[in-house]
Enzyme design. Structure first.
Site, short mmCIF file in Angstrom:
data_model
loop_
_atom_site.label_atom_id
_atom_site.label_comp_id
_atom_site.label_asym_id
_atom_site.label_seq_id
_atom_site.Cartn_x
_atom_site.Cartn_y
_atom_site.Cartn_z
N LYS A 1 0.84 -1.20 0.00
CA LYS A 1 0.00 0.00 0.00
C LYS A 1 0.88 1.25 0.00
CE LYS A 1 -0.34 -0.59 4.97
NZ LYS A 1 -0.93 -0.04 6.16
N ARG B 1 -9.55 -0.50 15.77
CA ARG B 1 -9.74 0.21 14.50
C ARG B 1 -10.82 -0.55 13.73
NH1 ARG B 1 -3.89 1.05 11.70
NH2 ARG B 1 -4.61 -0.86 10.78
N TYR C 1 15.56 30.54 5.68
CA TYR C 1 14.46 31.30 6.28
C TYR C 1 14.63 31.42 7.79
CZ TYR C 1 11.73 30.82 1.97
OH TYR C 1 11.30 30.87 0.68
N MET D 1 11.32 24.54 0.85
CA MET D 1 10.58 23.58 0.02
C MET D 1 11.52 22.88 -0.97
SD MET D 1 7.23 24.17 -2.39
CE MET D 1 6.28 24.99 -1.17
C1 LIG Z 1 -3.89 -4.47 8.48
C2 LIG Z 1 -2.43 -4.41 8.22
N1 LIG Z 1 -1.74 -5.56 8.07
C3 LIG Z 1 -0.42 -5.57 7.83
C4 LIG Z 1 0.29 -4.39 7.72
C5 LIG Z 1 1.78 -4.43 7.48
O1 LIG Z 1 2.43 -3.93 8.61
P1 LIG Z 1 4.03 -3.80 8.65
O2 LIG Z 1 4.37 -2.78 7.64
O3 LIG Z 1 4.31 -3.34 10.04
O4 LIG Z 1 4.57 -5.14 8.32
C6 LIG Z 1 -0.38 -3.18 7.86
C7 LIG Z 1 0.36 -1.92 7.77
O5 LIG Z 1 0.16 -0.96 8.42
C8 LIG Z 1 -1.78 -3.19 8.11
O6 LIG Z 1 -2.47 -2.04 8.25
#
Ligand SMILES: Cc1ncc(COP(=O)(O)O)c(C=O)c1O
Length: 374
Positions: A39, A137, A266, A314
């Protein structure tokens, strides 16, 4: 002198991602799948390239947070199972199902929506029921309610109950016992759901749990940070045999003489304590070099560490080269990664910012080109 790589460049070693995955896969053993979490553009490293490297290294599945991320990856990986771990609006659910992604379910009304939409689309949806065992969550808190939901997923002709899962809140805090408490809540639920749908995938561990406790491995581990060679415990990743995959490069665009008392940047937050030389590097917070590193970081030039001085702009930062310097304009500089005998870890940058390495690499902005090396 080596040619500078440009004003800002993230160099990503896909081979390192592959090797990290291989090491993780060896650690979890034959019976446990490795799901590579890619992700947020692969934690800033580039999702598609890192996903391909992870699959070469033994990962068999991918996970993302958002439907759009799954859609993007599907173009590159037509047959790989992709799990969307996050919450989905109706429109996002449509995108996820259209793209053949697997999805997280924890509420009955959402299960019904999945079922109706699967019927509309004329395909089965693979769902993973999620228990909130203590993260607070996403997920169902009540174990009985989740088992009931699993039953209704299983009984639904349009859904396939593909998994039962949870997520740990404190796996990276080695002294904390909460992981064991979460495991004790999750295990009986996983067993009950597995009786309802034998063969469904039980998964819980992130990178920290994977490295810390084999009891958390179950059928699959979901590793993100570790596949990029970053340490979930914010220490030196090499302690766990991990190889950092990302380096952040720039170069010294200009070298200037500063009289004692002259200021850089700055707000004039730094003034030369003596007659000295200052190097100007043409990257800044617009590239993800956070302003909190102002007067609070070091940069490698010719393998030597120099202090970052003045407020980060920046598009520019300044470093103090000292009263005598042989550094010339055009000299390559490294903000994260090795150079000569020097090395700056993302974990060091994170500690200076009082944050975690995840935020450091995710924060490298889109403006920074990614160059992939094996
Ligand atoms: C639901 C879930 N599983 C797995 C992971 C992977 O975690 P990590 O990057 O600590 O291995 C994440 C990442 O935040 C997550 O949100």
């Amino acid at each position: 002198m080596a040619e500078p790589s440009g004003r800002a460049l993230a160099v990503v070693d896909a081979g390192a991602v592959e090797r990290n995955c291989r090491a993780l896969k060896e650690r979890v053993g034959e019976g446990t799948e490795l799901c590579a979490v890619v992700k947020a553009n692969g934690y800033g490293h580039g999702a598609a390239t890192c996903a391909a490297a992870a699959l070469r290294g033994g990962a068999t599945r991918l996970a993302v947070a958002a439907a759009g991320e799954a859609e993007e990856l599907r173009l590159h990986f037509p047959d790989t199972p992709i799990l969307v771990m996050g919450a989905l609006t109706k429109e996002e659910l449509r995108v996820a199902l259209t793209t053949h992604a697997e999805i997280a379910v924890w509420r009955e009304d959402f299960r019904e929506l999945c079922s109706r939409m699967s019927a509309d689309l004329g395909r089965m949806a693979r769902v993973h029921v999620k228990l909130d065992s203590g993260m607070g969550r996403l997920g169902e808190r009540d174990p009985e309610a989740l088992i009931e939901l699993a039953r209704s997923c299983h009984d639904d002709q349009r859904l396939e109950l593909a998994g039962v899962w949870t997520h740990f809140a404190t796996a990276d805090e080695l002294e904390d016992g909460f992981l064991e408490e979460q495991l004790a809540v999750f295990r009986p639920v996983a067993e009950a759901v597995s009786e309802i749908a034998p063969g469904c995938t039980v998964h819980a561990a992130n990178s920290a749990a994977t490295l810390r406790d084999p009891q958390t491995h179950f059928d699959m581990v979901r590793c993100g940070i570790a596949i990029y060679g970053l340490d979930p415990f914010q220490r030196d990743p090499t302690e766990h045999g991990l190889e950092p995959a990302l380096e952040l490069h720039s170069y010294v665009a200009d070298v200037k003489r500063f009289e004692r008392g002259a200021s850089a940047g700055y707000g004039r937050t730094w003034r030369a304590p003596e007659d000295t030389w200052v190097g100007v590097l043409p990257l800044g917070y617009g590239d993800g070099v956070r302003r909190g590193l102002s007067n609070n970081a070091e940069v490698l030039v010719d393998g030597r560490r120099y202090p970052l001085v003045g407020t980060i702009s920046m598009d520019n930062i300044t470093i103090e080269l000292g009263p005598d310097t042989d550094v010339e304009p055009g000299t390559p500089a490294v903000l994260i990664g090795p150079q000569g005998s020097g090395r700056i870890l993302a974990e060091e940058v994170a500690a200076r910012l009082e944050t975690i390495n995840y935020e450091v690499t995710c924060g490298i902005s889109q403006r920074v080109p990614r160059e992939y090396r094996e």
